[in-house]
Design an enzyme around this catalytic site. Structure first.
Site, PDB file in Angstrom:
ATOM      1  N   VAL A  61    -112.680 -47.932 -76.415  1.00 35.86           N
ATOM      2  CA  VAL A  61    -113.545 -46.831 -76.859  1.00 35.86           C
ATOM      3  C   VAL A  61    -113.110 -45.604 -76.077  1.00 35.86           C
ATOM      4  O   VAL A  61    -113.598 -45.321 -74.994  1.00 35.86           O
ATOM      5  CB  VAL A  61    -115.037 -47.147 -76.591  1.00 35.86           C
ATOM      6  CG1 VAL A  61    -115.924 -46.154 -77.330  1.00 35.86           C
ATOM      7  CG2 VAL A  61    -115.378 -48.571 -76.974  1.00 35.86           C
ATOM      8  N   HIS A 114    -113.740 -51.586 -73.004  1.00 35.74           N
ATOM      9  CA  HIS A 114    -113.437 -50.574 -71.987  1.00 35.74           C
ATOM     10  C   HIS A 114    -113.345 -49.182 -72.598  1.00 35.74           C
ATOM     11  O   HIS A 114    -113.116 -49.017 -73.802  1.00 35.74           O
ATOM     12  CB  HIS A 114    -112.103 -50.903 -71.290  1.00 35.74           C
ATOM     13  CG  HIS A 114    -110.912 -50.485 -72.100  1.00 35.74           C
ATOM     14  ND1 HIS A 114    -110.293 -49.254 -71.938  1.00 35.74           N
ATOM     15  CD2 HIS A 114    -110.243 -51.119 -73.107  1.00 35.74           C
ATOM     16  CE1 HIS A 114    -109.283 -49.156 -72.801  1.00 35.74           C
ATOM     17  NE2 HIS A 114    -109.234 -50.272 -73.517  1.00 35.74           N
ATOM     18  N   CYS A 115    -113.549 -48.170 -71.763  1.00 34.67           N
ATOM     19  CA  CYS A 115    -113.227 -46.789 -72.112  1.00 34.67           C
ATOM     20  C   CYS A 115    -112.321 -46.308 -70.976  1.00 34.67           C
ATOM     21  O   CYS A 115    -111.516 -47.097 -70.464  1.00 34.67           O
ATOM     22  CB  CYS A 115    -114.487 -45.931 -72.283  1.00 34.67           C
ATOM     23  SG  CYS A 115    -115.652 -45.979 -70.910  1.00 34.67           S
ATOM     24  N   TYR A 116    -112.410 -45.054 -70.567  1.00 35.52           N
ATOM     25  CA  TYR A 116    -111.514 -44.600 -69.500  1.00 35.52           C
ATOM     26  C   TYR A 116    -111.988 -45.100 -68.130  1.00 35.52           C
ATOM     27  O   TYR A 116    -111.248 -45.760 -67.410  1.00 35.52           O
ATOM     28  CB  TYR A 116    -111.411 -43.070 -69.509  1.00 35.52           C
ATOM     29  CG  TYR A 116    -110.260 -42.561 -68.687  1.00 35.52           C
ATOM     30  CD1 TYR A 116    -108.951 -42.741 -69.129  1.00 35.52           C
ATOM     31  CD2 TYR A 116    -110.465 -41.941 -67.473  1.00 35.52           C
ATOM     32  CE1 TYR A 116    -107.877 -42.299 -68.367  1.00 35.52           C
ATOM     33  CE2 TYR A 116    -109.407 -41.494 -66.703  1.00 35.52           C
ATOM     34  CZ  TYR A 116    -108.108 -41.669 -67.150  1.00 35.52           C
ATOM     35  OH  TYR A 116    -107.048 -41.241 -66.392  1.00 35.52           O
TER      36      TYR A 116
END
Length: 359
Positions: A61, A114-116
């Site tokens: 994401v 996960h994202c950043y």
């Protein structure tokens, strides 16, 4: 000369930012429940980490996808949801597809979301998943995920979307006025950026109420001059005096679900339960302006930021619209974007009664 061109090319390549040019910090991830992990970009790119948790699914994401050396790993399914970590982004529309992907990941292996940084976007997706899976409120699901990962912190916009998701019973209810206002707000942001309504947001434009349908709305608004139907009661978005219309809080129209708006400006309930209890709920609404959904006969709304709304039959001016600035009713209530009809330009009509009289 050739050497200079080569030099310029090298400098251009060096100037381009790649995923590797950013630093999401060391790998960090937490197990939310068996088969479901939540972490940052570094963890999703760490082969040792992926192997250690026996990862079979990765849900990204983020603003850009995982590099090919990760997304093409044999035995790992990937999904990419492209959003930035801004409150105005639409994450709500991805909750269902994300739920299906995560559910498959848990049932057939292990999924990493996960994202950043693994703080806002990805945590919002996991919270939405937990809400739907266990039918929990936002607060309950948030606390459950927070207990497993201390970094969880959806931004204000995502938190509001999660609360709307709870209101809609963990699905997308296209009849919910809060959701209608939400979609209009997202569409308005796209219009602000590209000056026209993108194709993927055309579904915010509702069908022409004058078209013949199997179950027509008996309560309609007609052009005062030529009597052409220009809106039905269900297209009207009621507003209270001085209260700004916002998708982030319960809409008066939703509070009176299953009701209809009379020409006297009252929301009148007509449910069987009310009849049995012999009660009647009436809420006084502002009638100085009729805010409505954008409708198919409003030709200019798809390629103009603002303009007049003229009757498609006789060209009589009925109102106006504005995607960006919106409109403030004389009562003080404001809506943005806004599509409105002037009460003196239209007339309220009970189509069923008209049909009976004709017969």
């Amino acid at each position: 000369m050739m050497e200079n061109n080569v030099g310029r090319s090298v400098k251009k390549e060096e100037a381009r930012l790649c995923r590797e040019d950013f630093d999401a910090g060391p790998s960090n991830l937490d197990c939310i429940e068996p088969g479901l992990w939540l972490g940052n970009l570094t963890a999703a790119m760490d082969l040792d980490v992926l192997e250690s948790i026996k990862c079979s699914h990765i849900l990204t994401v983020d603003s850009c996808p995982l590099p090919r050396n990760i997304s093409l790993i044999p035995g790992i399914k990937t999904m990419f949801i492209q959003v930035t970590d801004l409150p105005k982004e639409d994450l709500l529309s991805h909750f269902q597809s994300a739920y299906t992907f995560i559910k498959d990941g848990q049932e057939n292996g292990v999924v990493l979301v996960h994202c950043y940084f693994g703080v806002s976007r990805s945590s919002s997706i996991v919270i939405a998943y937990i809400m739907k899976k266990y039918e929990l409120s936002f607060e309950e699901a948030f606390q459950r995920v927070k207990n497993k990962r201390k970094y969880v912190a959806p931004n204000a916009g995502f938190e509001a979307q999660l609360k709307l998701y709870e209101t809609m019973k963990f699905t997308i209810d296209e009849k919910c006025f809060q959701y209608i206002l939400f979609r209009l707000r997202i569409a308005a942001e796209k219009v602000r950026q590209v000056k026209i309504l993108p194709t993927e947001y055309m579904n915010v434009i509702k069908a022409d109420p004058s078209l013949i349908t199997v179950r027509p709305d008996p309560l309609v608004y007609r052009c005062f001059k030529c009597r052409r139907i220009v809106a039905s009661a269900r297209n009207v978005i009621p507003h209270e005096v001085g209260r700004r219309l916002s998708w982030k809080r319960a809409c008066i129209a939703d509070e009176a679900a299953g009701s209809w708006v009379s020409d006297a400006g009252l929301i009148q309930t007509n449910s069987k339960q009310d009849e049995q209890q012999e009660t009647s709920v009436q809420l006084k609404l502002c009638q100085q302006i009729y805010f409505v959904e954008p409708l198919a006969w409003m030709k200019n709304v798809t390629h103009c930021e603002q303009g007049r709304l003229n009757c498609p039959k006789c060209d009589y001016k009925l109102g106006s619209f504005s995607w960006i600035m919106g409109c403030q009713c004389p009562c003080g209530s404001k809506m943005a974007p806004a599509f409105y009809l002037i009460p003196s330009k239209v007339e309220w009509s009970n189509m069923v009664k008209n049909i009976q009289i004709t017969l």
